[in-house]
Design an enzyme around this catalytic site. Structure first.
Site, mmCIF file in Angstrom:
data_model
loop_
_atom_site.group_PDB
_atom_site.id
_atom_site.type_symbol
_atom_site.label_atom_id
_atom_site.label_comp_id
_atom_site.label_asym_id
_atom_site.label_seq_id
_atom_site.Cartn_x
_atom_site.Cartn_y
_atom_site.Cartn_z
ATOM 1 N N HIS A 14 0.848 -1.209 0.000
ATOM 2 C CA HIS A 14 0.000 0.000 0.000
ATOM 3 C C HIS A 14 0.879 1.253 0.000
ATOM 4 C CE1 HIS A 14 -2.910 -2.667 2.483
ATOM 5 N NE2 HIS A 14 -3.443 -2.551 1.304
ATOM 6 N N ARG A 47 -1.613 -6.106 -8.456
ATOM 7 C CA ARG A 47 -0.527 -7.029 -8.138
ATOM 8 C C ARG A 47 -0.400 -8.149 -9.149
ATOM 9 N NH1 ARG A 47 -2.570 -7.590 -2.055
ATOM 10 N NH2 ARG A 47 -4.446 -7.095 -3.230
ATOM 11 N N SER A 60 -2.287 -7.709 3.008
ATOM 12 C CA SER A 60 -2.661 -7.619 4.420
ATOM 13 C C SER A 60 -3.006 -9.000 4.968
ATOM 14 C CB SER A 60 -3.872 -6.702 4.611
ATOM 15 O OG SER A 60 -3.540 -5.383 4.287
HETATM 16 P P1 ADP Z 1 -9.237 -4.545 0.613
HETATM 17 O O1 ADP Z 1 -8.855 -4.898 1.984
HETATM 18 O O2 ADP Z 1 -10.430 -3.674 0.496
HETATM 19 O O3 ADP Z 1 -9.205 -5.724 -0.351
HETATM 20 P P2 ADP Z 1 -6.598 -3.867 0.355
HETATM 21 O O4 ADP Z 1 -6.250 -3.235 1.649
HETATM 22 O O5 ADP Z 1 -6.249 -5.302 0.134
HETATM 23 O O6 ADP Z 1 -8.123 -3.626 0.088
HETATM 24 O O7 ADP Z 1 -5.949 -3.076 -0.844
HETATM 25 C C1 ADP Z 1 -6.221 -1.745 -1.158
HETATM 26 C C2 ADP Z 1 -5.524 -1.421 -2.470
HETATM 27 O O8 ADP Z 1 -4.141 -1.613 -2.338
HETATM 28 C C3 ADP Z 1 -5.953 -2.313 -3.632
HETATM 29 O O9 ADP Z 1 -5.992 -1.531 -4.812
HETATM 30 C C4 ADP Z 1 -4.853 -3.319 -3.733
HETATM 31 O O10 ADP Z 1 -4.732 -3.841 -5.040
HETATM 32 C C5 ADP Z 1 -3.672 -2.457 -3.362
HETATM 33 N N1 ADP Z 1 -2.564 -3.264 -2.878
HETATM 34 C C6 ADP Z 1 -2.520 -4.038 -1.784
HETATM 35 N N2 ADP Z 1 -1.321 -4.651 -1.673
HETATM 36 C C7 ADP Z 1 -0.579 -4.244 -2.734
HETATM 37 C C8 ADP Z 1 0.746 -4.534 -3.196
HETATM 38 N N3 ADP Z 1 1.545 -5.380 -2.552
HETATM 39 N N4 ADP Z 1 1.164 -3.911 -4.325
HETATM 40 C C9 ADP Z 1 0.332 -3.071 -4.991
HETATM 41 N N5 ADP Z 1 -0.922 -2.776 -4.626
HETATM 42 C C10 ADP Z 1 -1.374 -3.352 -3.508
#
Ligand code: ADP
Length: 150
Positions: free
Chosen positions: A17, A90, A127
Site C-alpha cells: 500500500h 498485483r 494484508s
Molecule cells: P481490501 O482490503 O479492500 O481488499 P486492500 O487493503 O487489500 O483492500 O488493498 C487496497 C488497495 O491496495 C488495492 O488496490 C490493492 O490492489 C492495493 N494493494 C494491496 N497490496 C498491494 C501490493 N503489494 N502492491 C500493490 N498494490 C497493492
C-alpha cells in the site's frame, strides 16, 4: 485540484500500500486514504489502530489525509470532491476484480479509477498474508511500515 481516494481495509497497511500511495503523490495534489468500515467484517486491528498506523507512516505529508467511510466508495468520492480512485494491481486476479469494480463505478459515476502496477519485489505482499504471519508469531516487520507494531 486533483484529488484521489485510495480505499481499502488496511488491516494493516503494508509496504505494498505504502508504495502505491507514495507513487500516487507524484500524480495527485491530494490523496485521501479512506479506510472502509464494514460492520459485517471481522478485523484483526481496531479502526483506531489501523488509522493511527497510517497517520504515523505519513506524518508531516501535507498531501495525505486519512479518513474512514462506509457505503459506496463513489459516494464518498463525491462527498469529498475527489474525481479519482487510486488502486494498485498485483496480479491477474487483482486485474479481473478491479476491472469489474472500475467499470461499475464508471457506469454509476464520472469517477475515473487510476491503476498503478505494484513495484517489483512488492507484489507478493498483502494484508491477509501479514495477518497470517502475525497470527503465527512470525516476523512481519519487513512487510509493513515501521509504524505498524502490535
Ligand atoms: P481490501 O482490503 O479492500 O481488499 P486492500 O487493503 O487489500 O483492500 O488493498 C487496497 C488497495 O491496495 C488495492 O488496490 C490493492 O490492489 C492495493 N494493494 C494491496 N497490496 C498491494 C501490493 N503489494 N502492491 C500493490 N498494490 C497493492
Amino acid at each position: 485540484m486533483k484529488r484521489a481516494v485510495f480505499p481499502g481495509s488496511f488491516d494493516p497497511i503494508t509496504l505494498g500500500h505504502y508504495d502505491i500511495i507514495e507513487r500516487g503523490l507524484g500524480l495527485f495534489d491530494e490523496i485521501i486514504i479512506a479506510i472502509g468500515v464494514n460492520a459485517d467484517k471481522k478485523y484483526m486491528f481496531s479502526l483506531d489502530d489501523r488509522k493511527a498506523f497510517i497517520e504515523k507512516a505519513f506524518e508531516g505529508e501535507r498531501k495525505i489525509k486519512v479518513m474512514t467511510y462506509s457505503g459506496l466508495t463513489i459516494d464518498f468520492c463525491q462527498e469529498q470532491d475527489a474525481s479519482f480512485i487510486l488502486r494498485g494491481l498485483r496480479n491477474p486476479a487483482d486485474f479481473e476484480f478491479e476491472k469489474a469494480i472500475a467499470h461499475t463505478n464508471r457506469k454509476l459515476s464520472l469517477i475515473e479509477t487510476v491503476f498503478l502496477l505494484t513495484s517489483s519485489g512488492k507484489s507478493y505482499i498483502s494484508s491477509s498474508i501479514v495477518r497470517d504471519v502475525i497470527r503465527n508469531n512470525g516476523d512481519y516487520t519487513s512487510l509493513v511500515p515501521d509504524t505498524v507494531r502490535i
